[in-house]
Design a protein around this motif. Structure first.
Motif, PDB file in Angstrom:
ATOM      1  N   ARG A  27     -12.272   9.336 -26.738  1.00 56.11           N
ATOM      2  CA  ARG A  27     -11.173   8.489 -27.222  1.00 56.11           C
ATOM      3  C   ARG A  27     -10.756   7.504 -26.144  1.00 56.11           C
ATOM      4  O   ARG A  27     -10.839   7.787 -24.948  1.00 56.11           O
ATOM      5  CB  ARG A  27      -9.954   9.325 -27.633  1.00 56.11           C
TER       6      ARG A  27
ATOM      7  N   HIS B 170      -7.472   7.048 -35.506  1.00 52.46           N
ATOM      8  CA  HIS B 170      -6.323   7.942 -35.674  1.00 52.46           C
ATOM      9  C   HIS B 170      -5.164   7.149 -36.273  1.00 52.46           C
ATOM     10  O   HIS B 170      -4.226   6.777 -35.563  1.00 52.46           O
ATOM     11  CB  HIS B 170      -5.905   8.561 -34.333  1.00 52.46           C
TER      12      HIS B 170
ATOM     13  N   ALA C 116      -4.167  13.092 -28.799  1.00 50.98           N
ATOM     14  CA  ALA C 116      -5.334  12.377 -29.337  1.00 50.98           C
ATOM     15  C   ALA C 116      -6.122  11.704 -28.221  1.00 50.98           C
ATOM     16  O   ALA C 116      -7.359  11.690 -28.235  1.00 50.98           O
ATOM     17  CB  ALA C 116      -4.901  11.360 -30.381  1.00 50.98           C
TER      18      ALA C 116
END
Length: 133
Positions: free
Chosen positions: A77, A45, A71
């Motif tokens: 993630r 990202h 995110a």
């Protein structure tokens, strides 16, 4: 495992300490604060990458986590931090971890990363640029 606010404060302080040494860093699962221990971490990202030309504090980490929370809530993630030994800069990012080195390098090139992190060797690997045909 669920962490309390006190646990998270101690964890964030430890992450800031890890960034104080060249090639120091972390990859932490945002849901429970545990360390990632296997595979290759790749920042995916770039819009959430933050670069500091100074030591990173616990307050910096708290602010970063708040800014990148959307995110960080995506599946797979992790919260990443790295102290580049060549420049002294500190990078914070949102990463994924893959078991495949080739996949990690491809993802890293696609997002213009300088390095990935290999958990088995516990070291950064510079991103190889593709050879022109």
């Amino acid at each position: 495992m669920t962490m309390t606010l006190i646990d998270w404060s101690a964890r964030i302080s430890a992450m800031a300490d890890a960034l104080s040494v060249p090639d120091g860093g972390f990859s932490v699962k945002p849901d429970d604060g545990s360390d990632v221990r296997a595979g290759y971490a790749v920042a995916v990202h770039p819009e959430h990458e933050r670069i500091f030309d100074r030591p990173v504090t616990s307050n910096d980490l708290h602010e970063y986590i708040a800014q990148a929370k959307d995110a960080l809530s995506l599946p797979g993630r992790v919260l990443g931090g790295w102290h580049d030994p060549a420049t002294g800069r500190v990078y914070l990012d949102v990463s994924v971890v893959t078991a495949d080195l080739s996949e990690a390098m491809t993802l890293a090139r696609e997002t213009a990363q300088l390095a990935i992190f290999d958990f088995s060797a516990m070291e950064s690997i510079p991103v190889a640029t593709p050879v022109a045909a």
